[in-house]
Design a protein around this motif. Structure first.
Motif, mmCIF file in Angstrom:
data_model
loop_
_atom_site.group_PDB
_atom_site.id
_atom_site.type_symbol
_atom_site.label_atom_id
_atom_site.label_comp_id
_atom_site.label_asym_id
_atom_site.label_seq_id
_atom_site.Cartn_x
_atom_site.Cartn_y
_atom_site.Cartn_z
ATOM 1 N N ILE A 114 0.851 -1.204 0.000
ATOM 2 C CA ILE A 114 0.000 0.000 0.000
ATOM 3 C C ILE A 114 0.882 1.249 0.000
ATOM 4 N N ILE A 115 1.867 1.271 0.864
ATOM 5 C CA ILE A 115 2.777 2.418 0.950
ATOM 6 C C ILE A 115 3.550 2.571 -0.351
ATOM 7 N N ALA A 116 4.045 1.466 -0.896
ATOM 8 C CA ALA A 116 4.803 1.517 -2.144
ATOM 9 C C ALA A 116 3.943 2.051 -3.283
ATOM 10 N N ASN A 117 2.728 1.565 -3.400
ATOM 11 C CA ASN A 117 1.859 2.015 -4.491
ATOM 12 C C ASN A 117 1.518 3.499 -4.359
ATOM 13 N N PHE A 118 1.266 3.944 -3.147
ATOM 14 C CA PHE A 118 0.971 5.361 -2.908
ATOM 15 C C PHE A 118 2.199 6.213 -3.233
ATOM 16 N N SER A 119 3.353 5.761 -2.777
ATOM 17 C CA SER A 119 4.592 6.477 -3.037
ATOM 18 C C SER A 119 4.889 6.536 -4.538
ATOM 19 N N LEU A 120 4.701 5.429 -5.224
ATOM 20 C CA LEU A 120 4.922 5.405 -6.674
ATOM 21 C C LEU A 120 3.954 6.329 -7.396
ATOM 22 N N PHE A 121 2.710 6.352 -6.961
ATOM 23 C CA PHE A 121 1.732 7.260 -7.552
ATOM 24 C C PHE A 121 2.215 8.708 -7.426
ATOM 25 N N ARG A 146 10.868 -1.737 11.744
ATOM 26 C CA ARG A 146 11.946 -2.645 11.321
ATOM 27 C C ARG A 146 11.407 -3.679 10.336
ATOM 28 N N GLU A 147 10.255 -4.264 10.653
ATOM 29 C CA GLU A 147 9.643 -5.249 9.766
ATOM 30 C C GLU A 147 9.259 -4.610 8.429
ATOM 31 N N LEU A 148 8.736 -3.409 8.492
ATOM 32 C CA LEU A 148 8.309 -2.704 7.286
ATOM 33 C C LEU A 148 9.498 -2.385 6.387
ATOM 34 N N VAL A 149 10.577 -1.891 6.969
ATOM 35 C CA VAL A 149 11.790 -1.593 6.185
ATOM 36 C C VAL A 149 12.244 -2.853 5.461
ATOM 37 N N ASP A 150 12.283 -3.975 6.151
ATOM 38 C CA ASP A 150 12.695 -5.238 5.537
ATOM 39 C C ASP A 150 11.714 -5.682 4.455
ATOM 40 N N ALA A 151 10.450 -5.363 4.618
ATOM 41 C CA ALA A 151 9.420 -5.785 3.663
ATOM 42 C C ALA A 151 9.582 -5.107 2.301
ATOM 43 N N PHE A 152 10.081 -3.871 2.278
ATOM 44 C CA PHE A 152 10.246 -3.194 0.983
ATOM 45 C C PHE A 152 11.223 -3.942 0.087
ATOM 46 N N ALA A 153 12.275 -4.500 0.662
ATOM 47 C CA ALA A 153 13.230 -5.291 -0.121
ATOM 48 C C ALA A 153 12.563 -6.544 -0.691
ATOM 49 N N VAL A 154 11.643 -7.105 0.056
ATOM 50 C CA VAL A 154 10.941 -8.322 -0.379
ATOM 51 C C VAL A 154 9.982 -8.017 -1.526
ATOM 52 N N ILE A 155 9.192 -6.956 -1.401
ATOM 53 C CA ILE A 155 8.170 -6.676 -2.415
ATOM 54 C C ILE A 155 8.722 -5.971 -3.645
ATOM 55 N N GLN A 194 10.716 -0.530 -9.444
ATOM 56 C CA GLN A 194 11.391 -1.495 -8.571
ATOM 57 C C GLN A 194 12.465 -0.801 -7.732
ATOM 58 N N LYS A 195 13.262 0.038 -8.359
ATOM 59 C CA LYS A 195 14.302 0.761 -7.637
ATOM 60 C C LYS A 195 13.697 1.716 -6.605
ATOM 61 N N LEU A 196 12.634 2.412 -6.980
ATOM 62 C CA LEU A 196 11.995 3.340 -6.052
ATOM 63 C C LEU A 196 11.452 2.613 -4.822
ATOM 64 N N VAL A 197 10.844 1.450 -5.030
ATOM 65 C CA VAL A 197 10.316 0.674 -3.902
ATOM 66 C C VAL A 197 11.453 0.184 -3.010
ATOM 67 N N ARG A 198 12.499 -0.339 -3.615
ATOM 68 C CA ARG A 198 13.645 -0.819 -2.850
ATOM 69 C C ARG A 198 14.267 0.319 -2.030
ATOM 70 N N ASP A 199 14.205 1.546 -2.570
ATOM 71 C CA ASP A 199 14.835 2.695 -1.924
ATOM 72 C C ASP A 199 13.922 3.455 -0.965
ATOM 73 N N ILE A 200 12.707 3.000 -0.748
ATOM 74 C CA ILE A 200 11.802 3.716 0.164
ATOM 75 C C ILE A 200 12.436 3.918 1.538
ATOM 76 N N PRO A 201 13.047 2.908 2.152
ATOM 77 C CA PRO A 201 13.654 3.145 3.470
ATOM 78 C C PRO A 201 14.725 4.237 3.438
ATOM 79 N N CYS A 202 15.498 4.275 2.378
ATOM 80 C CA CYS A 202 16.533 5.306 2.245
ATOM 81 C C CYS A 202 15.904 6.671 1.987
ATOM 82 N N SER A 203 14.931 6.723 1.104
ATOM 83 C CA SER A 203 14.292 7.987 0.731
ATOM 84 C C SER A 203 13.623 8.670 1.917
#
Length: 104
Positions: free
Chosen positions: A9-16, A50-59, A68-77
């Motif tokens: 949900i967070i990734a899709n919103f962020s990508l939008f 902590r779980e959420l940060v790890d989940a971005f790498a998984v999804i 894909q790069k943007l989702v992987r980089d959400i914790p950094c961003s």
């Protein structure tokens, strides 16, 4: 696992907000929403964060190309690792060094 669903949900919103054309979405409003999202993420319970940060790498593998790069980089961003390391000066220094290395 619910954390993966929330990460999506967070990734899709962020990508939008990140990828929608400026003609369709006011860039200033998008930036404001990204700032609010970042603040909300940083305010999460640390164990869940902590779980959420790890989940971005998984999804991230569910997306392609730039998304894909943007989702992987959400914790950094959103500086989420730094939020998790608050109070640990050694870890914060490591994260700063990693951030500097990414710029090169």
């Amino acid at each position: 696992m619910i954390v993966l669903q929330i990460a999506r949900i967070i990734a899709n919103f962020s990508l939008f907000l990140d990828l929608t054309d400026d003609d369709l979405l006011d860039p200033d409003e998008a930036v404001q929403m990204m700032e609010l999202l970042g603040a909300d993420l940083q305010a999460l319970d640390k164990a869940f964060l902590r779980e959420l940060v790890d989940a971005f790498a998984v999804i991230a593998s569910e997306y392609t190309g730039e998304a894909q790069k943007l989702v992987r980089d959400i914790p950094c961003s959103f500086y989420l690792e730094e939020e998790l390391a608050a109070g640990d000066s050694v870890r914060l220094a490591e994260l700063e060094a990693l951030r500097d290395a990414r710029k090169d």
